[in-house]
Design a protein around this motif. Sequence first.
Motif, PDB file in Angstrom:
ATOM      1  N   ALA A  84       0.846  -1.204   0.000  1.00 56.10           N
ATOM      2  CA  ALA A  84       0.000   0.000   0.000  1.00 56.10           C
ATOM      3  C   ALA A  84       0.879   1.252   0.000  1.00 56.10           C
ATOM      4  O   ALA A  84       0.434   2.333  -0.389  1.00 56.10           O
ATOM      5  N   THR A  92       0.144  -1.737  -6.020  1.00 58.27           N
ATOM      6  CA  THR A  92      -0.617  -1.589  -4.773  1.00 58.27           C
ATOM      7  C   THR A  92      -1.480  -2.847  -4.647  1.00 58.27           C
ATOM      8  O   THR A  92      -1.683  -3.565  -5.639  1.00 58.27           O
ATOM      9  N   ASP A 102       1.006   3.500  -3.047  1.00 59.07           N
ATOM     10  CA  ASP A 102      -0.239   4.113  -3.501  1.00 59.07           C
ATOM     11  C   ASP A 102      -0.046   5.449  -4.213  1.00 59.07           C
ATOM     12  O   ASP A 102      -0.474   5.638  -5.311  1.00 59.07           O
ATOM     13  N   SER A 103       0.655   6.376  -3.604  1.00 63.41           N
ATOM     14  CA  SER A 103       0.703   7.712  -4.241  1.00 63.41           C
ATOM     15  C   SER A 103       1.988   7.880  -5.062  1.00 63.41           C
ATOM     16  O   SER A 103       2.318   8.988  -5.468  1.00 63.41           O
ATOM     17  N   SER A 150      -4.639  -3.159  -4.629  1.00 66.86           N
ATOM     18  CA  SER A 150      -5.779  -3.173  -5.567  1.00 66.86           C
ATOM     19  C   SER A 150      -5.298  -3.423  -6.998  1.00 66.86           C
ATOM     20  O   SER A 150      -5.931  -4.146  -7.763  1.00 66.86           O
TER      21      SER A 150
END
Lengths: 111, 87
Positions: free
Chosen positions: B39, B74, B42-43, B76
């Motif tokens: 995670a 990530t 993510d950005s 997802s």
Amino acid sequence: MSSNEGSEIRQAIAKAIEDNEVILFMKGTPDAPACGFSARTVAALQAVGASFAAVDVLPDPRIRQELSGLSNWPTIPQLFVKGELIGGCDIVTEMYESGELAPALGLSLQS
Amino acid sequence: MPSAEELKHRIEAAIPGARAEVEDYTGGGDHFEVRVVSAAFDSLSRIERHRLIYEIFREEIGGPIHALSLRTETPSEAESTSQPTAR
């Protein structure tokens, strides 16, 4: 290597990046790549019809050393577009597979 | 020369919540294929993600580690890429 020689090479690299909209630092040449990663990166660029400058880093190990110092990227190949590092083989091929490479090079997607 | 197992542990220790899969794809102990899911990506852009991994092995890349092929996702993104495509 004297620091003067190093900075001369680094300046030449920076100039090449500045003077060429799309430039690939690779092992070998587009017609005769000397490593699988360089070959796959060239293939992705050719598949989207990109024209690009290519620099073979093999003739002088100082090229790779100064390039990595400039780009903060330790591996070869390295693709630059409009002066910005796009990435190496993994990123270029990932972008090709997702359809992002052509637009990133300012090209329309080949039908 | 580092082993695939060692690379896995060093990645998971360095990147919060990372799950790493590392394969020595030539059996020679210096060409590794790495997939990392975290995670923490993510950005981050692809380049920033890859730099995080390269930083861990900065001293070895170009030496004992000849090739490090990276895939960074990530949770997802990993889920969507591992979905079986509808036939």
